[in-house]
Design a protein around this motif. Structure first.
Motif, PDB file in Angstrom:
ATOM      1  N   ARG A 292     -11.504  -2.696 -23.598  1.00 52.58           N
ATOM      2  CA  ARG A 292     -11.002  -3.739 -24.481  1.00 52.58           C
ATOM      3  C   ARG A 292      -9.493  -3.595 -24.688  1.00 52.58           C
ATOM      4  O   ARG A 292      -8.764  -4.598 -24.799  1.00 52.58           O
ATOM      5  CB  ARG A 292     -11.717  -3.657 -25.841  1.00 52.58           C
ATOM      6  N   GLY A 295      -7.345  -5.134 -21.976  1.00 47.81           N
ATOM      7  CA  GLY A 295      -7.409  -6.586 -21.806  1.00 47.81           C
ATOM      8  C   GLY A 295      -8.740  -7.154 -21.369  1.00 47.81           C
ATOM      9  O   GLY A 295      -8.834  -8.369 -21.149  1.00 47.81           O
ATOM     10  N   THR A 297     -12.102  -8.882 -21.590  1.00 53.52           N
ATOM     11  CA  THR A 297     -12.677  -9.784 -22.591  1.00 53.52           C
ATOM     12  C   THR A 297     -14.091  -9.336 -22.961  1.00 53.52           C
ATOM     13  O   THR A 297     -14.702  -8.492 -22.305  1.00 53.52           O
ATOM     14  CB  THR A 297     -12.741 -11.215 -22.053  1.00 53.52           C
ATOM     15  N   ARG A 298     -14.601  -9.928 -24.059  1.00 51.94           N
ATOM     16  CA  ARG A 298     -15.968  -9.612 -24.461  1.00 51.94           C
ATOM     17  C   ARG A 298     -16.954  -9.972 -23.350  1.00 51.94           C
ATOM     18  O   ARG A 298     -17.889  -9.211 -23.065  1.00 51.94           O
ATOM     19  CB  ARG A 298     -16.339 -10.389 -25.726  1.00 51.94           C
ATOM     20  N   ARG A 300     -16.389 -10.090 -20.140  1.00 50.13           N
ATOM     21  CA  ARG A 300     -16.279  -9.175 -18.997  1.00 50.13           C
ATOM     22  C   ARG A 300     -16.996  -7.856 -19.294  1.00 50.13           C
ATOM     23  O   ARG A 300     -17.701  -7.324 -18.435  1.00 50.13           O
ATOM     24  CB  ARG A 300     -14.801  -8.932 -18.702  1.00 50.13           C
ATOM     25  N   ARG A 380     -11.792  -5.904 -31.931  1.00 59.10           N
ATOM     26  CA  ARG A 380     -10.550  -6.425 -31.364  1.00 59.10           C
ATOM     27  C   ARG A 380      -9.873  -5.345 -30.525  1.00 59.10           C
ATOM     28  O   ARG A 380      -9.951  -4.153 -30.859  1.00 59.10           O
ATOM     29  CB  ARG A 380      -9.620  -6.892 -32.484  1.00 59.10           C
ATOM     30  N   PRO A 381      -9.193  -5.724 -29.456  1.00 61.10           N
ATOM     31  CA  PRO A 381      -8.606  -4.733 -28.549  1.00 61.10           C
ATOM     32  C   PRO A 381      -7.695  -3.735 -29.241  1.00 61.10           C
ATOM     33  O   PRO A 381      -7.725  -2.544 -28.930  1.00 61.10           O
ATOM     34  CB  PRO A 381      -7.827  -5.596 -27.539  1.00 61.10           C
TER      35      PRO A 381
END
Length: 835
Positions: A292, A295, A297-298, A300, A380-381
């Protein structure tokens, strides 16, 4: 995957299950009585139930069929009970045969049978057995032998011996219901079938077509001519269904069992694997955080981990599919021996069960993976790396509310079922709903448990107990991942075991109370029943004071259920009201059993609740052979377990059973009568196939039937519990592996192996105690309600052996799953290599 494949094989085999024509192998079309009772609801939904007896056809139907164009011959067939009896009054074994029946010689050509020695029977006193029966009885043409029929035992001369022709042998070779066949002259067969009682008319009519007329064409013509409710027209491979209703019953029961437990196995697997997936995600939180942070995504991340779940599913399919096909044979044999699956179920091992099991496994594993990933991928990343090294945060409000709702729903469903008919599957469903709530709020459950158990760990375990308590309180989700699978297994295991034990207790208590005025019981010994003349013979004995015969049959009743109206077949007994009321204590709660006359019926309290019947009501029922009747309820009784849900007048029941035999004879002896047992033993010389039991042995015989049903239920659900235990062991092992880094860190700081093993043992003890307590709390209310409905007491039957077995198995499972990874982790002396 393995269990789902096994039951998939059984389901496909049940769908393809066909009765190979044996007696009707040479016929083109067979007309018989439809074994199904059919009805419809106002909305158009079809209802049906299987008749417990053979349905007779109208007497003049054979003549009408003979008038159909294209019919060369139509032979009416009505088998009747007939069996050889030796000189000592013992009935011949006929090993390998499902039954022994008598037929008219006119039907022999349909088998086809041929004469291999002697000649066909032509006189009233002649009989011709099939070759195998003759060899087992040791008879040859010209010998005399006693033959037992519903009209009694008498001597016959063996006129010859018959053997199945080539077509019949090929058909019978694939069959599973081979019968011992005794052929009589047409006149004798008609008289013996008439003497058996019942509604007049054949059970089947075998039709031979003219040259040039196909079976399909002839069947269509006959259907147009004789179309009426309760009549079937069969041809081709369907002809075998006319040779015994047990074929249809066995197939439908096998379909229901295999479909139910196949789907239950898939659902159970899905619920169980959520725990291991959750633990796996927790152990990979740092990896997910890195993805995460760079970069990903959720979607992925979810796709990556769902792909790994897919790979595991493929491995399971490759390994479990063939293994399920291999195990289907032993499982089928085991369940056939227990009476759960029919003996005629021939396994068909094709690719469809593997495909179906693979699809169910794929859906289950993907659902479990997505549920486990839901919280991990929402972070969140920028917070991913910071959160990765922290214990999981608070549970979401939605999850807590869902868990509370599930527990509340389970409690409401359980309390609402109080006072209704008891059912094991209903109790298991209530436990399942409660367990769903426990699974959802598992961390909260174990936190509460640790508040109670933690101080005890500190007081008894010293430093080791304090360290174990701290570790478990810090990471309640890891503890819940270990406790919840064990809770599921212990709750389900206890429910299955203790509901079965409670039912056995109820059956035993009711059987003993019901027969408290009975001295002896005469039952059939290795045959379908007792001939009716045994009643008169028993009443002539000086030692016998009173005789109460019973005819076992069934009655189909339409009643309401949670899914709407249904047709259901209930066991029934035909009894004489006066003697039955004197000898059997059925605990009549309303009405009078002595009023059971003519068109009346007595019903059990459980059936009265189901159908909404009261004393004085006129109720419509379908008798065992398909005849409809409108009966007046004259009594409601309580002690029906192992006996019957309805009581019919003796004569009415005897007229509507297929073989014209009675089931039992309850006897009361005269006080002080000399040698009563010797007199009863002498009864066998006049009435073969009888076995005299005292009251205790007769009650044990009823208990044995109940115990066999309970063992079958244990076997069916035990396979799922065993699977759950394996999954629980996996979850426990993964949860313990998660502790490797902590254990190695403590080893690096100076703790020795003995101290760390004490910590592990206290953790194991905490997991075991919390799981057992949670499982007991979940199961206690459903079990109390079940016991209240079954026995009148809120305390279920808890045999000490079953209680100890449940506790020991749960504790050992937790012990093995905790010790193995802990032992591996403690092999290293320092933290080196720990990640």
């Amino acid at each position: 995957m393995v269990l789902t494949t096994v039951w998939g094989v059984c389901f496909e085999s049940s769908l393809r299950m066909k009765a190979v024509p044996e007696r009707f192998a040479a016929a083109d079309v067979v007309v018989d009585g439809d074994p199904w009772v059919k009805d419809t609801e106002p909305g158009g939904r079809r209802l049906q139930a299987l008749l417990p007896e053979e349905r007779p056809l109208p007497e003049g139907l054979a003549d009408r069929i003979r008038a159909v164009p294209g019919v060369r011959e139509a032979v009416a067939d009505r088998p009747f009970y007939a069996r050889f009896v030796d000189a000592d009054g013992r009935v011949s074994a006929s090993s390998g045969y499902g039954a022994s029946r008598g037929y008219s010689w006119r039907t022999a050509a349909l088998g086809p049978f041929r004469v291999v020695s002697g000649k066909p029977p032509a006189r009233l006193g002649e009989v011709m057995p099939d070759r195998r029966t003759a060899e087992e009885a040791g008879v040859e043409p010209g010998d005399e032998i006693r033959v037992l029929t519903a009209s009694g035992a008498r001597h016959y001369r063996v006129s010859g011996i018959a053997e199945r022709g080539r077509a019949g042998q090929e058909s019978a070779g694939g069959g599973w219901r081979a019968e011992a066949a005794l052929f009589f002259s047409d006149r004798a067969a008609k008289g013996l079938a008439r003497a058996a009682g019942g509604v007049p008319g054949p059970y089947a009519i075998a039709v031979v077509a003219d040259h040039g007329v196909t079976a399909r064409e002839l069947a269509a013509r006959i259907e147009d001519r004789v179309h009426r409710p309760g009549v079937r027209v069969l041809y081709g491979s369907d002809k075998g269904e006319a040779e015994g209703r047990e074929i249809v019953q066995g197939r439908d029961f096998a379909l229901a069992v295999s479909a139910s437990f196949g789907l239950l196995a898939a659902l159970f697997a899905t619920v169980i694997v959520i725990g291991p997936f959750t633990i796996a995600v927790q152990q990979r939180r740092r990896e997910i955080a890195l993805l995460r942070a760079v970069g990903a995504t959720r979607g992925r991340v979810s796709a990556l981990l769902c792909g790994e779940a897919l790979a595991l599913t493929c491995v399971g399919v490759v390994v479990g599919g063939p293994l399920g096909l291999l195990l289907a044979g032993p499982v089928r044999g085991l369940f056939v021996s227990m009476g759960v699956l029919p003996a005629g179920l021939t396994l068909v091992r094709g690719p469809l069960p593997i495909f179906a099991a693979a699809l169910l496994s794929l859906v289950g594993t993907q659902a479990a993976a997505l549920l486990a990933l839901r919280g991990a991928v929402r972070i969140r990343p920028v917070e991913a790396l910071r959160e990765a090294d922290l214990p999981p945060g608070r549970m979401s409000v939605v999850r807590v509310l869902a868990g509370v709702l599930a527990i509340t729903t389970g409690i409401v469903l359980t309390l609402r079922s109080a006072g209704t008919e008891v059912a094991v599957m209903k109790t298991l469903a209530q436990v399942g709903v409660l367990l769903l709530g426990v699974v959802l709020i598992g961390p909260l459950v174990v936190r509460g448990g640790m508040i109670l158990f933690g101080p005890l760990m500190v007081r008894l375990g010293g430093v080791s107990g304090r360290v174990a308590r701290g570790a478990l309180r810090t990471d309640s989700r890891r503890l819940a991942s270990a406790v919840v699978p064990l809770t599921v297994v212990s709750a389900f295991t206890g429910t299955v075991l203790f509901t079965g034990a409670t039912l056995e207790t109820r059956c035993a208590e009711q059987a003993e109370a019901r027969m408290n005025r009975v001295d002896r019981v005469l039952v059939a010994d290795g045959t379908d029943g007792l001939t009716p003349d045994v009643v008169a013979a028993a009443r002539k004995l000086p030692a016998v004071r009173e005789v109460a015969p019973a005819v076992e049959t069934g009655v189909v009743v339409r009643h309401s259920s949670p899914v709407g109206d249904i047709l259901e077949s209930f066991p029934a007994q035909g009894v004489e009201p006066g003697t039955t009321a004197d000898l059997l204590d059925l605990e009549v709660s309303a009405g009078r059993l002595a009023a059971l006359r003519a068109e009346t019926v007595a019903v059990s309290a459980s059936l009265a609740r189901k159908a909404g019947w009261n004393v004085g009501d006129h109720v419509a029922v379908v008798l065992g052979d398909g005849a409809t009747a409108r009966l007046r309820v004259v009594a409601i009784f309580q002690r029906s377990e192992g006996f019957g849900e309805l009581l019919l007048p003796y004569d009415l029941a005897l007229r509507h059973v297929s073989l014209g035999l009675i089931t039992k004879l309850y006897l009361a002896l005269r006080p002080g009568a000399p040698n009563p047992d010797a007199q009863l033993d002498g009864l066998r010389k006049h009435v073969p196939a009888g076995l005299v039991l005292n009251r205790t042995r007769a009650a044990e015989r009823v208990e044995a039937v109940s115990a066999a049903d309970t063992r079958s239920r244990y076997l069916l659900l035990g396979s799922l519990v065993a699977f759950g235990a394996a999954a629980a062991a996996t979850a426990l092992t993964m949860a313990s592996v998660h502790r490797k880094r902590d254990l190695r860190l403590m080893r690096t700081l100076g703790a020795d192996r003995r101290q760390l093993m004490r910590v592990v043992m206290w953790e194991w003890l905490a997991v075991s105690v919390l799981a057992l307590l949670a499982g007991a709390i979940v199961a206690v209310l459903p079990l109390m309600v079940f016991s209240r409905g079954a026995t009148g007491s809120v305390l279920p039957s808890l045999p000490i052996v079953l209680v100890v077995g449940t506790v020991v198995s749960t504790v050992l499972l937790a012990l093995v799953a905790n010790l193995l990874p802990a032992t591996m982790a403690l092999r290293l002396r320092t933290l080196g290599g720990t990640r």
